[in-house]
Design an enzyme around this catalytic site. Structure first.
Site, mmCIF file in Angstrom:
data_model
loop_
_atom_site.group_PDB
_atom_site.id
_atom_site.type_symbol
_atom_site.label_atom_id
_atom_site.label_comp_id
_atom_site.label_asym_id
_atom_site.label_seq_id
_atom_site.Cartn_x
_atom_site.Cartn_y
_atom_site.Cartn_z
ATOM 1 C CG ASP A 221 -16.600 36.465 73.863
ATOM 2 O OD1 ASP A 221 -16.906 35.756 74.825
ATOM 3 O OD2 ASP A 221 -15.590 36.280 73.171
ATOM 4 C CG HIS A 223 -15.815 40.047 70.169
ATOM 5 N ND1 HIS A 223 -14.446 40.250 70.127
ATOM 6 C CD2 HIS A 223 -15.992 38.747 70.491
ATOM 7 C CE1 HIS A 223 -13.827 39.113 70.401
ATOM 8 N NE2 HIS A 223 -14.736 38.191 70.641
ATOM 9 C CG ASP A 250 -12.586 38.097 73.767
ATOM 10 O OD1 ASP A 250 -11.511 38.355 74.343
ATOM 11 O OD2 ASP A 250 -12.716 37.159 72.968
ATOM 12 C CG ASP A 253 -9.701 43.575 69.103
ATOM 13 O OD1 ASP A 253 -9.533 44.732 68.700
ATOM 14 O OD2 ASP A 253 -8.826 42.921 69.681
ATOM 15 N NE ARG A 254 -12.012 38.723 65.712
ATOM 16 C CZ ARG A 254 -10.977 38.349 65.002
ATOM 17 N NH1 ARG A 254 -10.627 39.017 63.937
ATOM 18 N NH2 ARG A 254 -10.269 37.297 65.356
ATOM 19 C CG ASN A 282 -8.944 35.457 73.209
ATOM 20 O OD1 ASN A 282 -10.112 35.564 73.595
ATOM 21 N ND2 ASN A 282 -8.628 35.276 71.932
ATOM 22 C CG HIS A 283 -10.101 39.379 71.069
ATOM 23 N ND1 HIS A 283 -10.009 39.838 69.783
ATOM 24 C CD2 HIS A 283 -10.375 38.055 70.964
ATOM 25 C CE1 HIS A 283 -10.233 38.854 68.931
ATOM 26 N NE2 HIS A 283 -10.456 37.761 69.634
ATOM 27 C CG HIS A 333 -12.407 35.041 77.608
ATOM 28 N ND1 HIS A 333 -13.551 35.681 77.199
ATOM 29 C CD2 HIS A 333 -11.740 34.720 76.471
ATOM 30 C CE1 HIS A 333 -13.576 35.751 75.875
ATOM 31 N NE2 HIS A 333 -12.486 35.167 75.413
ATOM 32 N NE ARG A 381 -10.624 29.358 70.927
ATOM 33 C CZ ARG A 381 -11.592 30.175 70.516
ATOM 34 N NH1 ARG A 381 -11.297 31.194 69.736
ATOM 35 N NH2 ARG A 381 -12.854 29.986 70.881
ATOM 36 C CG HIS A 408 -12.443 31.687 74.145
ATOM 37 N ND1 HIS A 408 -11.791 32.720 73.500
ATOM 38 C CD2 HIS A 408 -11.598 30.616 74.071
ATOM 39 C CE1 HIS A 408 -10.615 32.298 73.075
ATOM 40 N NE2 HIS A 408 -10.473 31.025 73.399
#
Length: 478
Positions: A221, A223, A250, A253-254, A282-283, A333, A381, A408
């Site tokens: 990730d 991010h 990923d 995001d974040r 997943n993002h 991922h 999750r 992840h």
């Protein structure tokens, strides 16, 4: 004081200690303390409510939802479950909870604002679902006319050459982003159209051959942590035909530099299509774009458009779901499956051109996590599963593989080797969200033996823009 009184007093003391850990952003320790408080006195809503927020911070959305629901069961006036629903993309359920907030606190302006914003998302998704079944609906890619987009005379940033990415363009782009400058929207759109066409031609599971003496790098990730992405290239060299990379989902995001990350990665994919690889995380989904960062950064900082956000969704739908390295290592991922007899051919046959479903092989590739105990458990999750070492062993044996690599999850050193060395996690965003204090890592291997080697590194300084700075204000509830 009675035993019951002693237990209540101890529970309150534990809660206060947990609150201090939470304030210091030590969320795992906070969860431990809240759990101890609950064990001492299981009938206090605020203990579950506080633990729910700590679980949200560690992205255990399923656990967070369970705790928030328990808090409501104990105290009907507890009305902050909506954040967990939002994180899981369950907007209708979130809307009901926001409505409950307004009922409980009719003069709360913040609650009313969140109710209105969530209502807009629900209505927009209903509209999108309605028009998605129309055969005449065209994609954004089909409706764009780049010829009508002019390049202003004052623009002095990177320029594509005959609509193609070059190494000089990539070096200029990275420096432009490092300096906080922007890529012209015409070139941004061209990159998205070109990379969409490239991914459309890719299989769901990309099979990569690594020559015996060649190095191959796997990153987890990112991010939106652009300056940490640049640090990877400083440590390990720029991508090239002799220095291939796989980025394992990923990308966005974040972190608040998601646009910089994704266009840099897409640019290298176009420059080295057979030596630079990207898996979906997943993002990389419409829901995450709506509630987290990317869509708002596109509009509020880079001054692009909501149309570009929709085009990103179309590109994401074509990202490969996993990569098979030298027929020996599978990289995805999330993780493995609830079904016990999944084969590589089953994965190859997945129709991936969609938003991630809430169950099934595609969902689990993007969302699942390993666990220490054998067997399969419900996911922390709220999506996907947790799978044990026996599940990993059986999958590897059935498909004649050595081990799996997944991402992840934040890990203290940026990586973790689990399941008797057969399940490796790599996470490449150090000091995740500027709070977690973790290192980042990447994995290198040689084609000869496919033995993983780990490189850990610390976060590097970045401009003073906080993670989630552009995120949907609904997430203030978190």
């Amino acid at each position: 004081m009675s035993d019951a009184g002693d237990a209540k007093k101890k529970a309150e003391e534990l809660k206060e200690k947990a609150n201090e850990h939470f304030k210091r952003q030590e969320f795992d320790k906070a969860i431990e303390m809240y759990t101890e408080a609950i064990n001492e006195n299981p009938d206090v809503a605020v203990y579950y409510g506080n633990r729910s927020f700590a679980y949200l911070k560690t992205e255990c959305f399923g656990y967070a939802l369970n705790d928030a629901s328990k808090a409501i069961e104990l105290d009907g006036s507890y009305v902050k479950r909506a954040a967990a629903y939002m994180s899981l993309g369950k907007f209708k359920q979130a809307l009901k909870d926001f409505n409950a907030v307004m009922t409980a606190r009719p003069n709360d302006k913040d609650a009313k604002t969140k109710y209105v914003e969530c209502s807009k998302i629900v209505k927009r998704k209903a509209f999108e679902n309605a028009i998605s079944v129309e055969e005449t609906r065209k994609s954004v890619a089909e409706t764009l006319n780049l010829e009508t987009m002019t390049i202003e005379d004052c623009y002095n940033g990177p320029k594509l050459e005959n609509e193609a990415v070059t190494l000089d363009f990539m070096k200029s782009l990275m420096e432009t982003y490092r300096e906080g400058k922007k890529l012209h929207r015409k070139y941004a759109y061209q990159i998205l159209l070109n990379v969409k066409a490239l991914f459309e031609r890719s299989p769901t599971m990309v099979e990569v051959i690594i020559p015996e003496d060649s190095k191959f790098t796997v990153c987890g990730d990112i991010h939106g942590q652009y300056y940490d992405l640049l640090n990877i290239f400083e440590l390990n060299g720029l991508p090239s035909e002799t220095n291939p990379y796989l980025f394992n989902g990923d990308f966005v995001d974040r972190g608040s530099f998601s646009v910089e990350c994704i266009f840099t990665l897409f640019g290298f994919k176009l420059l080295y299509p057979n030596h630079f690889f990207m898996s979906r995380g997943n993002h990389e989904s419409q829901t995450m774009n709506q509630i987290n960062v990317l869509a708002d950064i596109l509009l509020n900082y880079h001054t692009y458009s909501s149309q570009m956000s929709d085009l990103f969704t179309e590109v994401y739908n074509w990202l490969p779901l996993c990569h098979l390295l030298n027929d020996r290592v599978l990289v995805m991922h999330g993780g493995l499956f609830s079904e016990s007899d999944v084969t590589l051919d089953d994965i190859r046959k997945i129709d991936r051109n969609m938003q991630p479903p809430e169950r099934g092989l595609m969902c689990e590739l993007l969302w699942s996590d390993p666990q220490v105990q054998p067997g399969i458990s419900a996911s922390k999750r709220g999506v996907g599963i947790q799978f044990g070492p026996d599940v990993t062993k059986k999958f590897l044996s059935k498909n004649k593989l050595d081990y799996v690599i997944r991402s992840h999850e934040v890990k203290a050193n940026g990586y973790e080797v689990a399941h008797d060395g057969k399940c490796i996690t790599v996470f490449s965003a150090p000091n995740y969200c500027d709070t977690m204090g973790n290192k980042g890592a990447f994995i290198t291997m040689k084609g000869r033996d496919m033995k993983p080697k780990f490189v850990s590194y610390n976060a590097v300084p970045h401009p003073n823009v906080k993670p989630m700075a552009y995120a949907n204000s609904l997430l203030a509830f978190m």
